[in-house]
Scaffold this motif. Structure first.
Motif, PDB file in Angstrom:
ATOM      1  N   ALA A  57      39.457  52.616  46.657  1.00 38.76           N
ATOM      2  CA  ALA A  57      38.927  51.274  46.871  1.00 38.76           C
ATOM      3  C   ALA A  57      39.386  50.707  48.214  1.00 38.76           C
ATOM      4  N   VAL A  58      40.653  50.924  48.532  1.00 44.15           N
ATOM      5  CA  VAL A  58      41.196  50.417  49.800  1.00 44.15           C
ATOM      6  C   VAL A  58      40.477  51.057  50.981  1.00 44.15           C
TER       7      VAL A  58
ATOM      8  N   ASP B 219      40.105  43.797  48.313  1.00 41.49           N
ATOM      9  CA  ASP B 219      40.041  42.423  47.815  1.00 41.49           C
ATOM     10  C   ASP B 219      39.111  42.307  46.621  1.00 41.49           C
ATOM     11  N   GLN B 220      38.040  43.093  46.632  1.00 45.36           N
ATOM     12  CA  GLN B 220      37.103  43.072  45.512  1.00 45.36           C
ATOM     13  C   GLN B 220      37.758  43.635  44.258  1.00 45.36           C
ATOM     14  N   LEU B 221      38.597  44.669  44.433  1.00 43.47           N
ATOM     15  CA  LEU B 221      39.307  45.236  43.285  1.00 43.47           C
ATOM     16  C   LEU B 221      40.310  44.232  42.732  1.00 43.47           C
TER      17      LEU B 221
ATOM     18  N   THR C 271      41.437  40.090  38.392  1.00 41.16           N
ATOM     19  CA  THR C 271      41.465  38.682  37.989  1.00 41.16           C
ATOM     20  C   THR C 271      40.396  38.405  36.937  1.00 41.16           C
ATOM     21  N   SER C 272      39.224  39.008  37.115  1.00 39.53           N
ATOM     22  CA  SER C 272      38.153  38.806  36.132  1.00 39.53           C
ATOM     23  C   SER C 272      38.542  39.380  34.775  1.00 39.53           C
TER      24      SER C 272
ATOM     25  N   ALA D 194      48.036  41.586  41.285  1.00 40.06           N
ATOM     26  CA  ALA D 194      47.676  41.458  39.863  1.00 40.06           C
ATOM     27  C   ALA D 194      48.813  40.813  39.078  1.00 40.06           C
ATOM     28  N   THR D 195      50.042  41.232  39.371  1.00 43.64           N
ATOM     29  CA  THR D 195      51.205  40.683  38.666  1.00 43.64           C
ATOM     30  C   THR D 195      51.384  39.204  38.988  1.00 43.64           C
TER      31      THR D 195
END
Length: 272
Positions: free
Chosen positions: A138-139, A145-147, A152-153, A196-197
């Motif tokens: 992904a990076v 940022d989308q990941l 968050t979603s 995420a944390t």
């Protein structure tokens, strides 16, 4: 006379008085028990932030108590933290994140299962497997940022499900089979776990009833030390990391869940 009148009112309303005021100053509201001190703090917090609250659930005791416990029952600190999250939600359009078409599309490459498993006490679970999530990919594709938003979603989805089930807590289930330093623990990948944390601790505080990981490799220890330093005390206490020995983690999970609730991956019999 007044006591008799109040009891009569509650009886006419079909509500037992003890459901609201319990023994030894413990208040019980919608199945949640609060001490008189907690109830007072809840009322103070609600009054302090009332002008900022814009969603119905934000005024619920079950939601507000998480903020108070997050700040060790400091009402002013809890109010400040909650108002910060309300601004964050509005600035980042979190209320509509579950309808984001790009994130919905991304879920096909980074799948998770949310709300299918429910423990014996009514807490829904989110299920995630590291073998299906390649952070490095992904990076390198410019989607870091989308990941992060996708994660968050996931928090938003599971906490929404939990509220609908009458609770403000959920269980996180993670299968770490497939975790490796290249795809998950690289220098480019660690900021994703850190974000995420911090998002969970800052904007969804005290919502984790249990954090359970199975098949945790030894190489995760260094990263976990970093992540653990970002966790609140409640999250640390709720965390249980197991290795690959099924005889150790399966009994623990089956003490929490009925076997049919869990997929085979987590020691259950669910096939979907």
């Amino acid at each position: 006379m007044l006591s008799w009148f109040l009891c009569s009112v509650f009886l006419l309303l079909g509500t037992k008085l003890e459901n609201f005021i319990g023994i030894n100053g413990v208040y019980i509201d919608s199945g949640q028990k609060y001490t008189s001190e907690e109830k007072l703090a809840l009322d103070k917090l609600r009054e302090m932030v009332s002008s900022s609250l814009y969603l119905d659930y934000q005024s619920d005791d079950g939601y507000l108590i998480n903020w108070l416990k997050h700040k060790n029952m400091d009402v002013h600190a809890a109010a400040k933290a909650l108002e910060t999250t309300i601004r964050w939600r509005k600035e980042n359009n979190i209320d509509n994140i579950l309808q984001d078409k790009e994130l919905i599309k991304m879920m096909k490459s980074y799948p998770s299962t949310v709300g299918k498993a429910v423990d014996k006490t009514g807490h829904p679970a989110s299920e995630m497997s590291y073998s299906n999530w390649n952070f490095r990919k992904a990076v390198l594709a410019g989607k870091r940022d989308q990941l992060m938003l996708l994660m968050t979603s996931s928090f938003e989805r599971i906490t929404t499900i939990a509220r609908k089930m009458g609770t403000y807590k959920y269980i996180s289930l993670t299968d770490m089979q497939g975790y490796n330093k290249r795809d998950h623990g690289c220098l480019l990948c660690i900021p994703i776990l850190v974000n995420a944390t911090l998002t969970s601790e800052t904007h969804y505080p005290n919502t984790l009833y249990k954090v359970i990981a199975i098949n945790t490799p030894r190489i995760y220890a260094t990263v976990f030390d970093l992540i653990r330093a970002l966790m609140g005390e409640g999250t640390k206490a709720a965390s249980h990391f197991f290795g690959s020995n099924k005889n150790e983690w399966q009994p623990f999970l089956l003490n929490l869940f009925s076997k049919e609730q869990l997929p085979m991956q987590f020691g259950g019999t669910r096939t979907s």
